[in-house]
Scaffold this motif. Structure first.
Motif, PDB file in Angstrom:
ATOM      1  N   VAL A  23     131.101  50.299 101.720  1.00  0.00           N
ATOM      2  CA  VAL A  23     130.407  50.106 100.443  1.00  0.00           C
ATOM      3  C   VAL A  23     129.468  51.279 100.181  1.00  0.00           C
ATOM      4  N   GLY A  24     128.701  51.671 101.191  1.00  0.00           N
ATOM      5  CA  GLY A  24     127.735  52.741 101.016  1.00  0.00           C
ATOM      6  C   GLY A  24     128.359  54.093 100.748  1.00  0.00           C
ATOM      7  N   SER A  25     129.538  54.355 101.299  1.00  0.00           N
ATOM      8  CA  SER A  25     130.208  55.642 101.070  1.00  0.00           C
ATOM      9  C   SER A  25     130.585  55.813  99.608  1.00  0.00           C
ATOM     10  N   ALA A  26     131.093  54.744  99.009  1.00  0.00           N
ATOM     11  CA  ALA A  26     131.416  54.800  97.581  1.00  0.00           C
ATOM     12  C   ALA A  26     130.161  55.023  96.752  1.00  0.00           C
ATOM     13  N   ALA A  27     129.077  54.353  97.149  1.00  0.00           N
ATOM     14  CA  ALA A  27     127.812  54.526  96.439  1.00  0.00           C
ATOM     15  C   ALA A  27     127.251  55.921  96.647  1.00  0.00           C
ATOM     16  N   ALA A  28     127.436  56.496  97.852  1.00  0.00           N
ATOM     17  CA  ALA A  28     126.959  57.850  98.136  1.00  0.00           C
ATOM     18  C   ALA A  28     127.671  58.870  97.252  1.00  0.00           C
ATOM     19  N   TRP A  29     128.935  58.622  96.965  1.00  0.00           N
ATOM     20  CA  TRP A  29     129.683  59.512  96.059  1.00  0.00           C
ATOM     21  C   TRP A  29     129.046  59.495  94.666  1.00  0.00           C
ATOM     22  N   ILE A  30     128.669  58.315  94.215  1.00  0.00           N
ATOM     23  CA  ILE A  30     128.013  58.194  92.907  1.00  0.00           C
ATOM     24  C   ILE A  30     126.662  58.916  92.924  1.00  0.00           C
ATOM     25  N   GLY A  57     123.323  53.691  99.993  1.00  0.00           N
ATOM     26  CA  GLY A  57     124.327  54.739  99.806  1.00  0.00           C
ATOM     27  C   GLY A  57     124.015  55.643  98.628  1.00  0.00           C
ATOM     28  N   VAL A  58     123.583  55.070  97.522  1.00  0.00           N
ATOM     29  CA  VAL A  58     123.222  55.877  96.351  1.00  0.00           C
ATOM     30  C   VAL A  58     122.093  56.837  96.700  1.00  0.00           C
ATOM     31  N   ALA A  59     121.065  56.329  97.392  1.00  0.00           N
ATOM     32  CA  ALA A  59     119.921  57.163  97.760  1.00  0.00           C
ATOM     33  C   ALA A  59     120.334  58.264  98.727  1.00  0.00           C
ATOM     34  N   ALA A  60     121.144  57.911  99.735  1.00  0.00           N
ATOM     35  CA  ALA A  60     121.584  58.897 100.723  1.00  0.00           C
ATOM     36  C   ALA A  60     122.416  59.997 100.066  1.00  0.00           C
ATOM     37  N   GLY A  95     121.214  63.774  99.804  1.00  0.00           N
ATOM     38  CA  GLY A  95     121.962  64.521 100.805  1.00  0.00           C
ATOM     39  C   GLY A  95     121.459  64.323 102.211  1.00  0.00           C
ATOM     40  N   ILE A  96     120.918  63.138 102.510  1.00  0.00           N
ATOM     41  CA  ILE A  96     120.408  62.829 103.841  1.00  0.00           C
ATOM     42  C   ILE A  96     121.234  61.707 104.447  1.00  0.00           C
ATOM     43  N   GLY A  97     121.108  61.552 105.749  1.00  0.00           N
ATOM     44  CA  GLY A  97     121.862  60.483 106.414  1.00  0.00           C
ATOM     45  C   GLY A  97     121.425  59.106 105.972  1.00  0.00           C
ATOM     46  N   GLY A  98     120.142  58.974 105.679  1.00  0.00           N
ATOM     47  CA  GLY A  98     119.639  57.686 105.204  1.00  0.00           C
ATOM     48  C   GLY A  98     119.366  56.680 106.292  1.00  0.00           C
ATOM     49  N   GLY A  99     119.292  57.140 107.561  1.00  0.00           N
ATOM     50  CA  GLY A  99     119.078  56.207 108.663  1.00  0.00           C
ATOM     51  C   GLY A  99     117.791  55.410 108.535  1.00  0.00           C
ATOM     52  N   PHE A 100     116.756  56.044 107.955  1.00  0.00           N
ATOM     53  CA  PHE A 100     115.477  55.343 107.832  1.00  0.00           C
ATOM     54  C   PHE A 100     115.559  54.193 106.838  1.00  0.00           C
ATOM     55  N   ALA A 144     127.171  58.790 109.296  1.00  0.00           N
ATOM     56  CA  ALA A 144     128.306  59.716 109.301  1.00  0.00           C
ATOM     57  C   ALA A 144     129.127  59.592 108.021  1.00  0.00           C
ATOM     58  N   ALA A 145     129.370  58.368 107.586  1.00  0.00           N
ATOM     59  CA  ALA A 145     130.202  58.141 106.394  1.00  0.00           C
ATOM     60  C   ALA A 145     129.502  58.615 105.131  1.00  0.00           C
ATOM     61  N   PHE A 146     128.211  58.324 104.998  1.00  0.00           N
ATOM     62  CA  PHE A 146     127.473  58.755 103.810  1.00  0.00           C
ATOM     63  C   PHE A 146     127.418  60.277 103.731  1.00  0.00           C
ATOM     64  N   GLY A 147     127.163  60.916 104.884  1.00  0.00           N
ATOM     65  CA  GLY A 147     127.115  62.376 104.912  1.00  0.00           C
ATOM     66  C   GLY A 147     128.458  62.986 104.563  1.00  0.00           C
ATOM     67  N   ALA A 148     129.545  62.400 105.085  1.00  0.00           N
ATOM     68  CA  ALA A 148     130.881  62.911 104.803  1.00  0.00           C
ATOM     69  C   ALA A 148     131.220  62.758 103.323  1.00  0.00           C
TER      70      ALA A 148
END
Length: 258
Positions: free
Chosen positions: A83-90, A148-151, A155-160, A186-190
Motif C-alpha cells: 500500500v505504501g509503495s503505491a502511495a510513495a509513487w504519488i 507512503g505519501v510522506a516518504a 525521498g526518505i525511508g520514513g522509518g520514523f 526498502a519498498a518506499f525508497g525503491a
C-alpha cells in the motif's frame, strides 16, 4: 561525476550507514544534505532521487539480517509495504512538480520532525507475536498510505513514521516494528527512486558509490554501537540535535537560494 565527487559520495554513504547502524531510524535524512553540500549535487531533485535509492539498498541489507533472526512479521510487513509503495509513487510525483528550493524548505521541516521524534522516549509495549487479522487490516492500509505519501514526497525511508504506524495499526512491540518496517523502507525508497529515474533524476554512479561506502559504514557502526552501551541514549539525543541543526541550515539555504 569525477572521481573526487564519487569518493565524497562514498564517504557520505558511509556516514549515513554508520549513523543508521548506531542509532537506528533517522540517519537517512542526512543523505540529502550531504549530497547537496558535501558531494556537490546541484539539483535538489537529483539529491532526493539518489538518496531514495541509497536508502532502499541500505534497508535491504538490514532487512536480510532481521529476517534471518526471525524478527520480521511478514504478513503485516507486506501489506504495509504494498500500500505504501503505491502511495510513495504519488508523493514522489508531487515532489517532482515542485520547485527545488521550495522542496528543500519542506524537507527541512521533515528533518526537524525526525529530530524531535528521536528525542521522544520509546516504549516497547505490545504483542511480540502479533498476527495479521481482518480487524487490523484497515488500520494498516490507512497508515501505510499516509506514511507512503510522506516518504515519497521527501525521498526518505520514513522509518520514523513507519515504526509508530505499525505499532498503532497492529499492536506489535517497538522491536518487532523496527524489524518489520525495513521492508517498507526498502519498498518506499525503491518506488521513489524508480519514479525519479524515469525523469532522469537519479545518478546511478552516485548511488553505487554511496552503496559501497554504506557497506563500510555498517561494518564500522556495529562495534561502535556496542561500545556506546549505557551512553546510547545520550548519543541518540546528540544525534537528534545534529539533525535539528542541519534542518535549520537546509531551511536557511532554501530560503536564501544558496
Amino acid at each position: 561525476m569525477d572521481p573526487l565527487h564519487l569518493i565524497l559520495a562514498a564517504l557520505s554513504g558511509g556516514i549515513v550507514a554508520m549513523l543508521l547502524t548506531v542509532f537506528g531510524g533517522g540517519g537517512s535524512v542526512l543523505a540529502v544534505p550531504l549530497l547537496l553540500y558535501v558531494v556537490g549535487v546541484r539539483d535538489p531533485h537529483m539529491a532526493i532521487g539518489a538518496s531514495a535509492a541509497g536508502v532502499s539498498l541500505n534497508a535491504l541489507t538490514a532487512l536480510a539480517g532481521q529476517a534471518r533472526a526471525g524478527r520480521v512479521r511478514w504478513p503485516c510487513a507486506i501489506l504495509f509495504a504494498v500500500v505504501g509503495s503505491a502511495a510513495a509513487w504519488i508523493g514522489s510525483s508531487a515532489a517532482k512538480a515542485i520547485d527545488g528550493h521550495q522542496l528543500l524548505l519542506a524537507f527541512a521541516v521533515a528533518m526537524a520532525a525526525v529530530g524531535l521524534a528521536m528525542l521522544r522516549p520509546k516504549k516497547n509495549d505490545g504483542d511480540p507475536g502479533v498476527r495479521l487479522n481482518r480487524g487490523m487490516t484497515p488500520r494498516i492500509v490507512a497508515s501505510g498510505a499516509g506514511v507512503g505519501v510522506a516518504a515519497g514526497f521527501f525521498g526518505i525511508g520514513g522509518g520514523f513514521l513507519i515504526v509508530p504506524g505499525l505499532m498503532w495499526a497492529t499492536g506489535m512491540t517497538l522491536a518487532a516494528a523496527q524489524a518489520t518496517s525495513l521492508l517498507s523502507v526498502a519498498a518506499f525508497g525503491a518506488s521513489t527512486a524508480v519514479n525519479y529515474s524515469l525523469s532522469g533524476l537519479v545518478d546511478w554512479g552516485v548511488v553505487a558509490a554511496m552503496a559501497v561506502g554504506g557497506a563500510a559504514g555498517t561494518m564500522a557502526g556495529l562495534p561502535l554501537s556496542k561500545r556506546l552501551g549505557d551512553n546510547a541514549a545520550l548519543g541518540r539525543r546528540l544525534f537528534a540535535g545534529l539533525i535539528l541543526i542541519v534542518a535549520v541550515y537546509v531551511a536557511y539555504k532554501a530560503i536564501t537560494g544558496g
